[in-house]
Design a protein around this motif. Structure first.
Motif, mmCIF file in Angstrom:
data_model
loop_
_atom_site.group_PDB
_atom_site.id
_atom_site.type_symbol
_atom_site.label_atom_id
_atom_site.label_comp_id
_atom_site.label_asym_id
_atom_site.label_seq_id
_atom_site.Cartn_x
_atom_site.Cartn_y
_atom_site.Cartn_z
ATOM 1 N N LYS A 325 26.534 31.275 -4.331
ATOM 2 C CA LYS A 325 27.683 30.781 -5.099
ATOM 3 C C LYS A 325 28.993 31.156 -4.418
ATOM 4 N N ARG A 326 29.029 32.323 -3.789
ATOM 5 C CA ARG A 326 30.243 32.734 -3.078
ATOM 6 C C ARG A 326 30.491 31.853 -1.862
ATOM 7 N N ILE A 327 29.424 31.519 -1.156
ATOM 8 C CA ILE A 327 29.565 30.744 0.077
ATOM 9 C C ILE A 327 29.943 29.294 -0.211
ATOM 10 N N VAL A 328 29.261 28.670 -1.160
ATOM 11 C CA VAL A 328 29.522 27.243 -1.416
ATOM 12 C C VAL A 328 30.827 27.038 -2.173
ATOM 13 N N GLY A 329 31.335 28.098 -2.819
ATOM 14 C CA GLY A 329 32.630 28.006 -3.477
ATOM 15 C C GLY A 329 32.671 26.933 -4.554
ATOM 16 N N ASP A 330 33.644 26.051 -4.461
ATOM 17 C CA ASP A 330 33.844 24.998 -5.460
ATOM 18 C C ASP A 330 33.236 23.678 -5.010
ATOM 19 N N SER A 331 32.112 23.749 -4.331
ATOM 20 C CA SER A 331 31.467 22.529 -3.837
ATOM 21 C C SER A 331 31.115 21.599 -4.997
ATOM 22 N N PRO A 332 31.350 20.301 -4.841
ATOM 23 C CA PRO A 332 30.968 19.354 -5.902
ATOM 24 C C PRO A 332 29.466 19.214 -6.065
ATOM 25 N N GLU A 333 28.714 19.650 -5.037
ATOM 26 C CA GLU A 333 27.254 19.588 -5.119
ATOM 27 C C GLU A 333 26.750 20.641 -6.101
ATOM 28 N N LEU A 334 25.649 20.314 -6.791
ATOM 29 C CA LEU A 334 25.067 21.249 -7.754
ATOM 30 C C LEU A 334 23.706 21.772 -7.320
ATOM 31 N N VAL A 337 19.337 23.909 -1.096
ATOM 32 C CA VAL A 337 18.157 24.568 -0.546
ATOM 33 C C VAL A 337 18.664 25.652 0.397
ATOM 34 N N VAL A 338 18.236 26.891 0.166
ATOM 35 C CA VAL A 338 18.767 28.033 0.907
ATOM 36 C C VAL A 338 17.641 28.725 1.661
ATOM 37 N N ARG A 530 20.909 29.734 6.139
ATOM 38 C CA ARG A 530 21.221 28.301 6.124
ATOM 39 C C ARG A 530 21.252 27.782 4.698
ATOM 40 N N ILE A 531 22.221 26.915 4.408
ATOM 41 C CA ILE A 531 22.313 26.260 3.108
ATOM 42 C C ILE A 531 22.452 24.765 3.341
ATOM 43 N N ALA A 542 24.410 30.455 9.405
ATOM 44 C CA ALA A 542 24.841 31.761 9.895
ATOM 45 C C ALA A 542 24.491 31.919 11.364
ATOM 46 N N ASN A 543 25.355 32.625 12.064
ATOM 47 C CA ASN A 543 25.085 32.982 13.459
ATOM 48 C C ASN A 543 25.563 34.416 13.662
ATOM 49 N N PRO A 544 24.775 35.379 13.176
ATOM 50 C CA PRO A 544 25.242 36.775 13.170
ATOM 51 C C PRO A 544 25.418 37.381 14.549
ATOM 52 N N ASP A 545 24.778 36.800 15.569
ATOM 53 C CA ASP A 545 24.863 37.382 16.910
ATOM 54 C C ASP A 545 26.036 36.832 17.722
#
Length: 718
Positions: A325-334, A337-338, A530-531, A542-545
């Motif tokens: 929820k923090r990452i997608v923020g105010d996305s219009p999508e509901l 798949v994570v 990935r989301i 994500a690309n942590p490296d």
């Protein structure tokens, strides 16, 4: 010239006026006092009618004091509930319906869901009437009559439980349970209960009874990683909620209070016994007759067989849901798949490392809870254990920054000293009494070594040395070091900071120690790689490296790994040693034995382990070098089997060679469970990505030749 007689007459008139004024004032005061006296006498006469003596006076005094203390208690309750009022005003509460999320493990397999799926939420009128009645009969019989709190129901539950009734009488109304689910955590404190009461009143004032009941049915945890009766009906019986029968409804209604204990896929006998209690409740409440429930008793519900399924990592999923929820923020999508970082195999053994140790020795040490976070050196969380029983308590002890680390905080002191003072592990330092003002900390054994080395001081977890170093470096640089390495919550910078008087989480402790393990780079724990939307559109990857930030000089890291390696092989962390696996770490024990830690790392993984009690009750002399180190060792022994054991940065110890264990057990001796050989994570992810692309190509009708040649026919083996 003025006439003397005229002047004398004028002075006489002035004197007379003063005498008149004085007389008037005296008369006014006299009359006023008499009037006041008469009024006071009348008041006394009036209140004398209420005069009490003897036992009556005693009772009146008691009632008066009770009202006074009640008023003070009400003011205190309002003060404690202010944050709850702020939550209702701002709308910041746990909206489970905001998003629908399907979670996958690191290999792409579904491991759970969070939120309410669009096709799951049905109207209250479509839910079978006998399920609603079973819920009310078991959870809150006076739901449609009370104002949010069922006083008589609470009293009945207390009396029933005091008499030893094992039918799980609940004291919280449905409104109270919903208030907790919507606004609060599951931490068991008086403050939370007070907030729950106020929020119950707010819900009753702003929602109808039917709306409250519907919200409760949609959000109640039902075991197996399922939230809401609709998801539970599908999971346990493979049916839509509209199609369940009375026996199945009774089994579902029996899950609210203890979903893990009575989940049919965990203990079918217990689930059926609980369903019988629910049927009895329905008869006692007058909703059904004994004859109407006879068939349900004779033919109990038959759940879908899920014995082969792996339990969802629910504490991790709760955390990952918040991160989503923090990452997608105010996305219009509901719907999303994570793909997560979780490794189901490691997760299972992390849970076993905590629960089995507690089961065997928890009672002896008076400890009831534990937590563990396992991650790779870049911060990818591979396992998270937030408690011993998710069904009983969803409070995540792995992510909550509310426990003190004790001596596990000392590496931040030594890292600061190595960086600021240019010290080395072999430098001599004095282990002697030291005071800051009137505070004079002592060592665990209340003895002193005199001159010693920093390496020996760390290995033996001496208290006076880090305190002495904190005086030289200053306490603020130590706090800054802790925040730089990964401790995210704020804490007061006090004179006892060097001994770990600060609030931290197991997740942040693992992230901080990962900096030592990876050579000095930031490694904030993360669980999402990935989301995508339900249509496959990538929202986040994500690309942590990439762009790794160095937060600690390499020479400081080498020094830290040297001293923390000595903890395991020469000091308090001896029970954490895994044969052939180079490791380093630090034990931690707080005053009064309220918290016990072991945080350590190898060339492959970092893990933090915490033990304690939710009510902060002192344990029975439990130190970080006992159960926490044992759980860490038990997990790491499994995690490092059948994989390449990597060397530890800066530690001169040769790791054991890779040996694939014999599945039959070899010589028959009892050994730690062996991890099955697997693909390297990078290779597995590439194969999964390739598989997804092939499916997309086939779905789009592209690559006809691929259909004919690249894929096996029906007669060929995959």
């Amino acid at each position: 010239m003025q006439d003397p007689f005229y002047s004398k007459q004028k002075r006489s008139k002035g004197k007379n006026r003063l005498l008149e004024a004085d007389a008037w004032l005296d008369s006014f005061l006299y009359d006023g006092m008499r009037s006041t006296g008469r009024v006071y006498t009348k008041i006394q006469d009036f209140f004398s009618l209420f005069s009490v003596r003897g036992i009556s006076r005693f009772l009146v005094e008691i009632a008066s004091d009770a009202l006074s203390f009640g008023a003070m208690g009400a003011v205190l309750m309002v003060a404690l509930a202010l944050s709850a009022m702020d939550a209702t005003a701002s709308g910041e509460f746990n909206r489970a319906e905001d998003y629908s999320v399907i979670f996958l493990d690191r290999y792409g397999n579904e491991i759970g869901r969070r939120g309410i799926r669009a096709d799951d939420s049905v109207a209250l009128s479509e839910i079978p009437d006998f399920l609603i009645r079973a819920t009310l009969a078991t959870e809150d019989r006076r739901f449609y009559e009370h104002f949010g709190i069922d006083v008589w129901g609470t009293v009945r539950a207390l009396l029933s439980n005091a008499e030893g009734d094992s039918s799980l009488q609940g004291g919280s109304s449905i409104t109270q349970q919903l208030a907790k689910n919507l606004f609060l955590s599951n931490e068991r404190t008086i403050e939370r209960k007070i907030k729950e009461l106020f929020l119950s009143f707010w819900l009753e004032a702003n929602y109808s009874k039917d709306e409250i009941l519907k919200l409760y049915l949609d959000r109640a945890y039902m075991g197996g990683g399922n939230f809401g009766v609709v998801a539970a009906a599908e999971y346990y019986f493979g049916k839509q909620i509209q199609d369940i029968d009375l026996a199945e409804a009774a089994m579902l209604a029996g899950l609210y209070k203890a979903p893990t204990r009575f989940a049919p896929h965990v203990d079918i006998a217990a689930a059926r016994g609980r369903a019988n209690v629910v049927l009895t409740n329905m008869v006692n409440a007058g909703y059904l007759t004994e004859g109407q429930v006879t068939a349900a008793r004779r033919r109990p519900a038959e759940p879908v067989d899920r014995s082969e399924e792996v339990n969802s990592p629910n504490y991790f999923l709760d955390w990952a849901f918040l991160e989503t929820k923090r990452i997608v923020g105010d996305s219009p999508e509901l719907g999303f798949v994570v793909r997560t970082t979780i490794d189901p195999d490691l997760q299972t053994h992390a849970e076993d490392a905590i629960i089995s140790v507690l089961r065997e020795q928890g009672a002896a040490y008076n400890v009831s809870q534990g937590a563990m976070v396992v991650m790779e050196h870049n911060g990818a969380v591979r396992a998270m254990v937030g408690g011993t029983d998710y069904g009983q308590s969803q409070f995540n002890r792995a992510t909550a920054p509310n426990r003190q680390p004790g001596s596990a905080f000392k590496p931040f002191v030594y890292a600061t000293a190595f960086e600021m003072l240019g010290m080395t592990p072999r430098d001599a330092i004095s282990d002697a009494p030291v005071c800051i003002g009137n505070w004079c900390p002592q060592n665990y054994g209340r003895s002193y070594r005199g001159s010693t080395t920093i390496r020996a001081a760390v290995a033996s977890s001496i208290n006076t040395v880090p305190v002495r170093l904190s005086i030289e470096t200053g306490r603020q640089p130590i706090a800054d070091m802790a925040h730089r390495l990964g401790i995210r919550n704020e804490f007061p910078v006090t004179r006892s900071l060097a001994l770990g008087v600060a609030s931290v989480s197991a997740l942040d402790m693992a992230s901080s120690y990962a900096v030592f393990a990876n050579g000095g780079y930031r490694a904030t724990g993360f669980g999402i790689t990935r989301i995508t939307t339900l249509r496959g559109e990538v929202v986040y990857e994500a690309n942590p490296d990439q762009g790794r930030e160095r937060v600690l000089d390499e020479q400081v890291v080498l020094a830290m790994n040297d001293v923390l390696n000595a903890v395991n092989y020469e000091g308090t962390g001896g029970r954490a040693v895994v044969e052939g696996v180079p490791s380093a770490g630090k034990t931690g024990t707080t005053s009064s034995y309220r918290d016990a830690w072991y945080v350590g790392y190898t060339g492959n993984y970092v893990a933090s382990v915490w033990y304690g009690n939710d009510n902060y009750e002192a344990m029975n002399n439990l130190t970080g070098g006992t159960l926490p180190a044992m759980s860490w060792q038990k997990f790491m022994a499994y995690a490092h089997s059948n994989i390449e054991v990597k060397p530890l940065f800066g530690v001169d110890m040769e790791p054991r060679p890779l040996v694939i264990a014999d599945a039959e057990g070899g010589d028959g001796e009892e050994t730690a469970p062996e991890r099955a050989p697997t693909l390297a994570p990078a290779a597995a992810i590439k194969l999964l990505d390739l598989s997804e692309k092939m499916r997309e190509a086939l779905a789009n009708g592209a690559g006809g030749a691929l259909n004919q040649a690249a894929l096996p026919s029906n007669n060929e083996s995959l």
